[in-house]
Write an enzyme that holds these catalytic residues in place. Structure first.
Site, PDB file in Angstrom:
ATOM      1  N   CYS A 192      31.627  22.897   3.373  1.00 62.04           N
ATOM      2  CA  CYS A 192      31.228  22.166   2.163  1.00 62.04           C
ATOM      3  C   CYS A 192      31.211  23.100   0.948  1.00 62.04           C
ATOM      4  CB  CYS A 192      29.843  21.545   2.362  1.00 62.04           C
ATOM      5  SG  CYS A 192      29.307  20.566   0.951  1.00 62.04           S
ATOM      6  N   CYS A 231      23.951  24.603  -1.206  1.00 59.61           N
ATOM      7  CA  CYS A 231      22.565  24.295  -0.819  1.00 59.61           C
ATOM      8  C   CYS A 231      22.046  25.401   0.121  1.00 59.61           C
ATOM      9  CB  CYS A 231      22.492  22.935  -0.142  1.00 59.61           C
ATOM     10  SG  CYS A 231      23.378  21.652  -1.055  1.00 59.61           S
ATOM     11  N   CYS A 246      21.509  24.945   4.048  1.00 60.51           N
ATOM     12  CA  CYS A 246      22.456  24.183   4.865  1.00 60.51           C
ATOM     13  C   CYS A 246      23.484  25.027   5.613  1.00 60.51           C
ATOM     14  CB  CYS A 246      23.162  23.170   3.971  1.00 60.51           C
ATOM     15  SG  CYS A 246      24.220  22.053   4.921  1.00 60.51           S
ATOM     16  N   CYS A 267      23.465   6.548  11.029  1.00 58.46           N
ATOM     17  CA  CYS A 267      23.673   7.284   9.773  1.00 58.46           C
ATOM     18  C   CYS A 267      24.800   8.290   9.924  1.00 58.46           C
ATOM     19  CB  CYS A 267      22.416   8.054   9.391  1.00 58.46           C
ATOM     20  SG  CYS A 267      20.933   7.063   9.427  1.00 58.46           S
ATOM     21  N   CYS A 321      24.272   3.500   7.525  1.00 56.59           N
ATOM     22  CA  CYS A 321      23.878   4.424   6.460  1.00 56.59           C
ATOM     23  C   CYS A 321      24.932   5.518   6.388  1.00 56.59           C
ATOM     24  CB  CYS A 321      22.508   5.029   6.790  1.00 56.59           C
ATOM     25  SG  CYS A 321      21.955   6.248   5.574  1.00 56.59           S
ATOM     26  N   CYS A 337      18.251   5.612   0.367  1.00 63.24           N
ATOM     27  CA  CYS A 337      17.504   6.516   1.242  1.00 63.24           C
ATOM     28  C   CYS A 337      17.462   7.844   0.506  1.00 63.24           C
ATOM     29  CB  CYS A 337      18.230   6.654   2.585  1.00 63.24           C
ATOM     30  SG  CYS A 337      17.517   7.921   3.663  1.00 63.24           S
ATOM     31  N   ARG A 350      10.379   8.614   6.709  1.00 62.08           N
ATOM     32  CA  ARG A 350      10.962   9.126   7.955  1.00 62.08           C
ATOM     33  C   ARG A 350      10.588  10.582   8.201  1.00 62.08           C
ATOM     34  NH1 ARG A 350      15.962   8.012   7.124  1.00 62.08           N
ATOM     35  NH2 ARG A 350      15.579   5.917   7.903  1.00 62.08           N
TER      36      ARG A 350
HETATM   37  N1  SAM Z   1      26.563  16.466   2.030  1.00 66.84           N
HETATM   38  C1  SAM Z   1      25.694  15.408   1.790  1.00 66.84           C
HETATM   39  C2  SAM Z   1      24.699  15.730   0.696  1.00 66.84           C
HETATM   40  O1  SAM Z   1      24.024  16.745   0.796  1.00 66.84           O
HETATM   41  O2  SAM Z   1      24.584  14.964  -0.255  1.00 66.84           O
HETATM   42  C3  SAM Z   1      24.974  14.883   3.007  1.00 66.84           C
HETATM   43  C4  SAM Z   1      24.520  15.727   4.154  1.00 66.84           C
HETATM   44  S1  SAM Z   1      23.107  16.771   3.900  1.00 66.84           S
HETATM   45  C5  SAM Z   1      23.113  17.677   5.361  1.00 66.84           C
HETATM   46  C6  SAM Z   1      21.685  15.701   3.911  1.00 66.84           C
HETATM   47  C7  SAM Z   1      20.309  16.309   3.770  1.00 66.84           C
HETATM   48  O3  SAM Z   1      19.920  16.962   4.972  1.00 66.84           O
HETATM   49  C8  SAM Z   1      20.059  17.352   2.703  1.00 66.84           C
HETATM   50  O4  SAM Z   1      19.905  16.787   1.443  1.00 66.84           O
HETATM   51  C9  SAM Z   1      18.781  17.999   3.178  1.00 66.84           C
HETATM   52  O5  SAM Z   1      17.649  17.344   2.637  1.00 66.84           O
HETATM   53  C10 SAM Z   1      18.825  17.810   4.698  1.00 66.84           C
HETATM   54  N2  SAM Z   1      19.036  19.102   5.375  1.00 66.84           N
HETATM   55  C11 SAM Z   1      20.175  19.803   5.444  1.00 66.84           C
HETATM   56  N3  SAM Z   1      20.004  20.968   6.105  1.00 66.84           N
HETATM   57  C12 SAM Z   1      18.690  21.014   6.468  1.00 66.84           C
HETATM   58  C13 SAM Z   1      17.892  21.966   7.161  1.00 66.84           C
HETATM   59  N4  SAM Z   1      18.375  23.129   7.592  1.00 66.84           N
HETATM   60  N5  SAM Z   1      16.588  21.685   7.369  1.00 66.84           N
HETATM   61  C14 SAM Z   1      16.069  20.521   6.912  1.00 66.84           C
HETATM   62  N6  SAM Z   1      16.776  19.590   6.243  1.00 66.84           N
HETATM   63  C15 SAM Z   1      18.073  19.823   6.011  1.00 66.84           C
HETATM   64 FE1  SF4 Z   2      27.110  20.273   1.516  1.00 70.56          FE
HETATM   65 FE2  SF4 Z   2      25.092  20.828   3.122  1.00 70.56          FE
HETATM   66 FE3  SF4 Z   2      24.679  20.652   0.514  1.00 70.56          FE
HETATM   67 FE4  SF4 Z   2      25.239  18.429   1.937  1.00 70.56          FE
HETATM   68  S1  SF4 Z   2      23.423  19.699   2.128  1.00 70.56           S
HETATM   69  S2  SF4 Z   2      26.112  19.047  -0.051  1.00 70.56           S
HETATM   70  S3  SF4 Z   2      26.624  19.289   3.464  1.00 70.56           S
HETATM   71  S4  SF4 Z   2      25.962  22.185   1.543  1.00 70.56           S
END
Ligand code: SAM
Ligand code: SF4
Ligand code: DTB
Length: 332
Positions: A55, A59, A62, A99, A130, A190, A268
């Site tokens: 990606c 973030c 992630c 989802c 979702c 959501c 949730r």
């Molecule tokens: N890429 C898309 C986005 O971020 O808009 C969707 C997938 S992303 C993995 C969805 C959410 O998962 C993130 O916004 C975050 O809140 C949660 N998330 C991701 N990695 C995480 C982690 N290591 N621990 C807890 N929550 C996590």
């Molecule tokens: Fe990409 Fe992970 Fe951020 Fe979602 S949370 S936009 S998958 S880097």
């Protein structure tokens, strides 16, 4: 106010809720919970990563970010058949919502046909649908809604102040814009975030304030506890610093304040449950959480799993609910 639901919370109001004696806070949260939801029912959702890794967003939590050194292999969008097989398994396991998550900044228009086929196929199985695909254009949002997508997940993640320390490639305003497009398309929203990223209490106040003052509350509010993943900026920090994991009681307080400020939303208990004790999860349910992710896997990390969940539900006398509507109607 929207209907009789308050959307004009001040940060001070929310901070005052966080400051309540724990037992008073839980009592208030549980009282409000029972006014709007069936007390012993928990909605079940199941996740599937339909496009993993690589990606372009940064973030800090992630594993799927190209900036992380998590060792995750980037994959392409998976086949519709694989999605339907996973959805069938989720349904057989009692889940009510499926989802689908993709590690994208935003979907490409060339992927839209496949995404719409996934949505209509999963919906035809009698599951709520979702997706979480990053930012959406107006056209993409209306195409997904037209295909039968019930919910779109797009998180604010933290307070506006702390957000900027966690993500630099997508602005807070861009998140709000996507949420507005999702709303305008008629899909349910959501939207939640993560705690335990090293943020302060004031950031948790700001995070819930941002959610509770949206023009309409999200129908689903996922509260994730950071799952520390090696090779991610925040995961490495948490692993190195040890003991900086969010305090369980503070986590329960966050759930309770979400319940009080967004009384009709499904709250949730999301990522982080695998390493949470049964007692802490029970307190979260008492504080008003009424949804979980089922199964052994979230997107890329582990989840509590069917056996552990069945045992916990049995101990607590909880039952799965497949639709949130009956609980809401009962409350009017
Ligand atoms: N890429 C898309 C986005 O971020 O808009 C969707 C997938 S992303 C993995 C969805 C959410 O998962 C993130 O916004 C975050 O809140 C949660 N998330 C991701 N990695 C995480 C982690 N290591 N621990 C807890 N929550 C996590
Ligand atoms: Fe990409 Fe992970 Fe951020 Fe979602 S949370 S936009 S998958 S880097
Ligand atoms: C959300 O708020 N939590 C889910 C869902 N929305 C997409 C994702 C949790 C991901 C946890 C880390 C992982 O498995 O990669």
């Amino acid at each position: 106010m929207t209907g009789n639901i308050r959307v004009d919370w001040g940060r001070g109001d929310i901070a005052a809720l966080f400051d309540l004696p724990f037992l008073d806070l839980l009592h208030e949260a549980q009282t409000i919970h029972r006014r709007h939801h069936a007390p012993n029912e928990v909605q079940l959702s199941t996740l599937l990563s339909i496009k993993t890794g690589g990606c372009p967003e940064d973030c800090g939590y992630c594993s799927q970010s190209a900036f992380a050194k998590s060792g995750l292999k980037a994959e392409k969008l998976i086949d519709v058949d694989a999605v339907l097989a996973a959805a069938a398994e989720a349904k057989a396991g009692g889940s009510g919502r499926f989802c689908m998550g993709a590690a994208w900044r935003e979907p490409k228009d060339r992927d839209m046909d496949a995404l719409c086929t996934m949505v209509s196929g999963v919906k035809a199985m009698g599951l709520e649908t979702c997706m979480t695909l990053g930012m959406l254009s107006d056209d993409q949002a209306s195409r997904l809604a037209g295909a039968g997508l019930d919910y779109y997940n797009h998180n604010l993640d933290s307070s506006p102040e702390y957000y900027a320390e966690v993500i630099t490639t997508r602005t807070w305003q861009e998140r709000l814009d996507t949420l507005e497009r999702v709303r305008a398309s008629g899909m349910s929203v959501c939207c939640g975030g993560i705690v335990g990223m090293g943020e302060s209490r004031e950031d948790r106040v700001g995070f819930l304030h941002a959610l509770a003052t949206l023009p309409a509350h999200p129908e689903s509010v996922p509260i994730n506890a950071l799952v520390p993943i090696k090779g991610t900026a925040l995961g490495d920090r948490l692993i190195e610093e040890r003991n900086t994991k969010i305090d369980d009681i503070e986590f329960v307080r966050t759930v309770a304040v979400a319940r009080i400020t967004m009384p009709r939303s499904i709250v949730r208990l999301s990522a982080g449950r695998e390493s949470m004790s049964e007692s802490t999860q029970a307190l979260c349910f008492l504080a008003g959480a009424n949804s979980i992710f089922t199964g052994d896997k979230l997107l890329t990390t582990g989840n509590a799993g069917a056996g552990a969940d069945a045992r916990l539900f049995e101990k607590l006398g909880l039952a799965p609910t497949t639709s949130e509507e009956p609980a809401r109607v009962a409350a009017e």
